[in-house]
Design a protein around this motif. Structure first.
Motif, PDB file in Angstrom:
ATOM      1  N   MET A  64       0.787  -1.354  -0.278  1.00 14.00           N
ATOM      2  CA  MET A  64      -0.351  -0.096  -0.002  1.00 14.00           C
ATOM      3  C   MET A  64       1.004   1.371   0.121  1.00 14.00           C
ATOM      4  O   MET A  64       0.240   1.943  -0.356  1.00 14.00           O
ATOM      5  CB  MET A  64      -1.021  -0.228   1.440  1.00 14.00           C
ATOM      6  CG  MET A  64      -1.940  -1.236   1.181  1.00 14.00           C
ATOM      7  SD  MET A  64      -3.096  -1.411   2.635  1.00 14.00           S
ATOM      8  CE  MET A  64      -4.544  -0.103   2.260  1.00 14.00           C
ATOM      9  N   ALA A  65       1.808   1.243   0.400  1.00 15.84           N
ATOM     10  CA  ALA A  65       3.103   2.608   0.513  1.00 15.84           C
ATOM     11  C   ALA A  65       3.441   2.688   0.017  1.00 15.84           C
ATOM     12  O   ALA A  65       3.256   4.232  -0.941  1.00 15.84           O
ATOM     13  CB  ALA A  65       4.310   2.035   1.588  1.00 15.84           C
ATOM     14  N   ALA A  66       3.620   1.446  -1.293  1.00 15.36           N
ATOM     15  CA  ALA A  66       4.315   1.617  -2.668  1.00 15.36           C
ATOM     16  C   ALA A  66       3.143   1.867  -3.718  1.00 15.36           C
ATOM     17  O   ALA A  66       3.577   2.714  -4.312  1.00 15.36           O
ATOM     18  CB  ALA A  66       4.601   0.268  -3.802  1.00 15.36           C
ATOM     19  N   ILE A  67       2.163   1.725  -3.694  1.00 12.89           N
ATOM     20  CA  ILE A  67       0.865   2.475  -4.441  1.00 12.89           C
ATOM     21  C   ILE A  67       0.695   3.872  -3.859  1.00 12.89           C
ATOM     22  O   ILE A  67       0.662   5.134  -4.720  1.00 12.89           O
ATOM     23  CB  ILE A  67      -0.347   1.775  -3.816  1.00 12.89           C
ATOM     24  CG1 ILE A  67      -0.363   0.561  -4.697  1.00 12.89           C
ATOM     25  CG2 ILE A  67      -1.411   2.660  -4.340  1.00 12.89           C
ATOM     26  CD1 ILE A  67      -1.201  -0.663  -4.327  1.00 12.89           C
ATOM     27  N   VAL A  68       0.924   4.270  -3.113  1.00 16.07           N
ATOM     28  CA  VAL A  68       0.641   5.880  -2.716  1.00 16.07           C
ATOM     29  C   VAL A  68       1.736   6.635  -2.741  1.00 16.07           C
ATOM     30  O   VAL A  68       1.647   8.086  -3.709  1.00 16.07           O
ATOM     31  CB  VAL A  68       0.892   6.091  -0.330  1.00 16.07           C
ATOM     32  CG1 VAL A  68       0.249   7.359  -0.343  1.00 16.07           C
ATOM     33  CG2 VAL A  68      -0.953   5.386  -0.313  1.00 16.07           C
TER      34      VAL A  68
ATOM     35  N   PRO B  83      -9.185   4.677  -3.707  1.00 18.61           N
ATOM     36  CA  PRO B  83      -9.249   4.153  -2.768  1.00 18.61           C
ATOM     37  C   PRO B  83      -9.084   2.962  -2.494  1.00 18.61           C
ATOM     38  O   PRO B  83      -8.696   1.590  -3.278  1.00 18.61           O
ATOM     39  CB  PRO B  83     -11.227   3.525  -3.612  1.00 18.61           C
ATOM     40  CG  PRO B  83     -10.985   4.645  -4.220  1.00 18.61           C
ATOM     41  CD  PRO B  83     -10.112   5.038  -5.840  1.00 18.61           C
ATOM     42  N   MET B  84      -9.060   2.665  -1.561  1.00 20.05           N
ATOM     43  CA  MET B  84      -7.821   1.303  -0.921  1.00 20.05           C
ATOM     44  C   MET B  84      -7.749   0.798   0.377  1.00 20.05           C
ATOM     45  O   MET B  84      -8.689   1.447   1.144  1.00 20.05           O
ATOM     46  CB  MET B  84      -5.957   1.425  -0.707  1.00 20.05           C
ATOM     47  CG  MET B  84      -5.397   2.202  -2.010  1.00 20.05           C
ATOM     48  SD  MET B  84      -3.598   1.771  -2.131  1.00 20.05           S
ATOM     49  CE  MET B  84      -3.366   3.356  -0.075  1.00 20.05           C
TER      50      MET B  84
ATOM     51  N   ARG C 257     -17.029  -5.023  -1.337  1.00 20.81           N
ATOM     52  CA  ARG C 257     -18.338  -4.482  -1.689  1.00 20.81           C
ATOM     53  C   ARG C 257     -17.879  -2.988  -0.936  1.00 20.81           C
ATOM     54  O   ARG C 257     -19.126  -2.300  -1.577  1.00 20.81           O
ATOM     55  CB  ARG C 257     -19.263  -5.383  -0.895  1.00 20.81           C
ATOM     56  CG  ARG C 257     -19.581  -6.486  -1.837  1.00 20.81           C
ATOM     57  CD  ARG C 257     -20.989  -7.205  -1.481  1.00 20.81           C
ATOM     58  NE  ARG C 257     -20.434  -7.967   0.067  1.00 20.81           N
ATOM     59  CZ  ARG C 257     -20.195  -8.902   0.351  1.00 20.81           C
ATOM     60  NH1 ARG C 257     -19.560 -10.081  -0.861  1.00 20.81           N
ATOM     61  NH2 ARG C 257     -19.916  -9.385   1.781  1.00 20.81           N
ATOM     62  N   ARG C 258     -17.064  -2.740   0.823  1.00 19.48           N
ATOM     63  CA  ARG C 258     -17.012  -1.502   0.876  1.00 19.48           C
ATOM     64  C   ARG C 258     -16.436  -0.864  -0.329  1.00 19.48           C
ATOM     65  O   ARG C 258     -16.875   0.530   0.164  1.00 19.48           O
ATOM     66  CB  ARG C 258     -16.433  -1.708   1.999  1.00 19.48           C
ATOM     67  CG  ARG C 258     -17.784  -2.230   3.330  1.00 19.48           C
ATOM     68  CD  ARG C 258     -17.062  -1.805   4.586  1.00 19.48           C
ATOM     69  NE  ARG C 258     -16.344  -2.405   4.804  1.00 19.48           N
ATOM     70  CZ  ARG C 258     -15.850  -3.501   5.927  1.00 19.48           C
ATOM     71  NH1 ARG C 258     -16.835  -4.048   5.333  1.00 19.48           N
ATOM     72  NH2 ARG C 258     -14.782  -4.194   5.592  1.00 19.48           N
ATOM     73  N   LEU C 259     -15.010  -1.407  -1.083  1.00 21.64           N
ATOM     74  CA  LEU C 259     -14.910  -0.411  -1.797  1.00 21.64           C
ATOM     75  C   LEU C 259     -14.971   0.005  -3.271  1.00 21.64           C
ATOM     76  O   LEU C 259     -15.009   0.993  -3.720  1.00 21.64           O
ATOM     77  CB  LEU C 259     -12.976  -1.040  -1.944  1.00 21.64           C
ATOM     78  CG  LEU C 259     -12.041  -1.180  -1.563  1.00 21.64           C
ATOM     79  CD1 LEU C 259     -10.794  -1.842  -1.928  1.00 21.64           C
ATOM     80  CD2 LEU C 259     -11.499   0.413  -1.346  1.00 21.64           C
ATOM     81  N   LEU C 260     -16.296  -0.926  -3.556  1.00 26.80           N
ATOM     82  CA  LEU C 260     -17.066  -0.529  -4.708  1.00 26.80           C
ATOM     83  C   LEU C 260     -18.707   0.120  -4.349  1.00 26.80           C
ATOM     84  O   LEU C 260     -19.035   0.319  -4.612  1.00 26.80           O
ATOM     85  CB  LEU C 260     -17.507  -1.530  -5.437  1.00 26.80           C
ATOM     86  CG  LEU C 260     -16.137  -3.191  -5.960  1.00 26.80           C
ATOM     87  CD1 LEU C 260     -16.498  -4.380  -6.553  1.00 26.80           C
ATOM     88  CD2 LEU C 260     -15.497  -2.160  -7.166  1.00 26.80           C
ATOM     89  N   GLY C 261     -18.689   0.314  -3.249  1.00 23.88           N
ATOM     90  CA  GLY C 261     -19.678   1.191  -2.652  1.00 23.88           C
ATOM     91  C   GLY C 261     -20.658   0.394  -2.230  1.00 23.88           C
ATOM     92  O   GLY C 261     -21.628   0.927  -2.368  1.00 23.88           O
TER      93      GLY C 261
END
Length: 70
Positions: free
Chosen positions: A18-22, A31-32, A63-67
């Motif tokens: 996640m740090a590399a993506i940021v 959104p992660m 599902r939360r990430l996709l709303g």
């Protein structure tokens, strides 16, 4: 981006991913979320199901990430 890691919540590989993506996002972080194992030793055999991420946790996070709240 959903990162699933069987490692512990603290110090797991998911943190680095996640740090590399940021770092590479140029200020437009997608959104992660991450789903990790519990912060404990991972037992062997059937007991591992108590501390490792399972399909329900992964599905709910996706599902939360996709709303589409679980």
């Amino acid at each position: 981006v959903l990162v699933v890691d069987e490692g512990r919540q603290s110090g797991a590989l998911a943190e680095g991913v996640m740090a590399a993506i940021v770092d590479a996002s140029d200020g437009q972080t997608p959104p992660m979320a991450r789903v990790c194992g519990a912060d404990t030793f991972t037992p062997l055999g059937p007991a591992s199901a108590l501390v490792l991420p399972d399909e329900a946790q992964i599905g709910a996070s996706a599902r939360r990430l996709l709303g589409m709240e679980a």
